[in-house]
Design an enzyme around this catalytic site. Structure first.
Site, PDB file in Angstrom:
ATOM      1  N   ASP A  29       0.829  -1.214   0.000  1.00 52.73           N
ATOM      2  CA  ASP A  29       0.000   0.000   0.000  1.00 52.73           C
ATOM      3  C   ASP A  29       0.862   1.263   0.000  1.00 52.73           C
ATOM      4  OD1 ASP A  29      -2.346   1.427   0.010  1.00 52.73           O
ATOM      5  OD2 ASP A  29      -2.634   1.305   2.176  1.00 52.73           O
ATOM      6  N   ASN A  77     -11.095  -2.602  -4.813  1.00 55.77           N
ATOM      7  CA  ASN A  77     -10.347  -1.670  -5.670  1.00 55.77           C
ATOM      8  C   ASN A  77     -11.059  -1.373  -7.000  1.00 55.77           C
ATOM      9  OD1 ASN A  77      -7.109  -2.883  -4.522  1.00 55.77           O
ATOM     10  ND2 ASN A  77      -8.206  -1.048  -3.882  1.00 55.77           N
TER      11      ASN A  77
END
Ligand code: IPE
Ligand code: IPE
Ligand code: MG
Length: 249
Positions: A29, A77
């Site tokens: 991330d 996502n």
């Protein structure tokens, strides 16, 4: 002495090879923030993130890690703008085209976590090619989370168990933790010993919910495109200082 002063070689020497984590999981991330800090479009961060994937996969495999799980694209996502999703899929294809031969030579076996039928055709085909090419390899297993969600994995597992019960392949009384685990994407692999999340977020974001019951967590503010072999080694050294009790004393 500040750990940051150690070189990669020194850190490697400090690691106890007999107590390596068998399975390391990483929530990759911080790509977007890395790019934003440089006034670049988010996809530049994903592109640089791919370079770190190459570095960390090589480092983990050389070190002797047997299972590495990388969270690349979550079921959530898909909420992102289309151009970012397309950029990510393009990078996935690029990664396979660039790295597959090397991964295969290094005996790495690629296993996908998630339903790749929802990926665009080209990405899906390349992923299938990567899995097929490496399916007989006996070195490190590289699990890649693509359209992966921990809740989705559990529900898919339950559905598949129910189908097998219906067909008489197993009975309800046969279902225990081990049988259930064999219906997850990680199948007969051990649970992660160490889960790394860079970028400063202190959450799981739906990653490997069932498997991380007793996993050691390592959080860091470093953004994924800045996460190098050195950080992997530091996380393993920290892991080796932990006292895992699994409910015992
Ligand atoms: C991780 O980086 C990559 C994916 C989730 C695909 P992000 O894109 O989430 O980066 P941040 O969190 O916005 O910085
Ligand atoms: C987790 O990162 C998913 C991946 C790394 C693929 P996100 O950026 O999607 O997580 P949240 O939204 O910050 O929880
Ligand atoms: Mg993020």
């Amino acid at each position: 002495m500040d750990k940051k002063e150690y070189t990669v070689e020194e850190l490697k020497n400090k690691i106890d090879r007999s107590r390596l984590p068998k399975h390391v999981a990483i929530i990759m991330d911080g790509n977007g923030r890395w790019a934003s800090k440089r006034f670049l479009p988010r996809n530049f961060g994903h592109q640089e993130g791919m370079e770190r994937v190459i570095e960390i996969v090589g480092a983990a495999s050389n070190l002797g890690i047997k299972h590495l799980s990388l969270y690349a694209f979550s079921t959530e996502n898909w909420k992102r703008p289309l151009d970012e999703i397309q950029g990510l899929m393009k990078i996935l294809v690029q990664y396979i085209r660039r790295e597959l031969d090397k991964l295969h030579r290094n005996n790495v076996k690629i296993n996908i976590m998630g339903d790749i039928n929802k990926l665009p055709e080209l990405a899906k085909n390349e992923v299938e090619r990567a899995v097929k090419t490496t399916c007989k390899n006996t070195g490190m297993i590289l699990n890649i989370g693509l359209n992966y969600g921990g809740r989705d994995e559990i529900i898919t597992g339950i559905k598949n168990i129910l189908k097998d019960v219906e067909m008489g392949k197993i009975s309800i009384d046969d279902i225990d933790e081990n049988t259930f685990k064999s219906y997850l994407y990680t199948c007969d692999q051990p649970d992660p010993d160490l889960l790394i999340r860079p970028s400063g977020e202190l959450r799981l974001s739906n990653f490997m919910l069932y498997q991380v019951a007793y996993t050691e967590f390592w959080f860091s503010d470093i953004l994924w495109p800045d996460f190098t072999e050195k950080h992997l080694l530091l996380s393993i050294l920290d892991y080796q200082k932990r006292n895992r009790r699994f409910g015992g004393i």
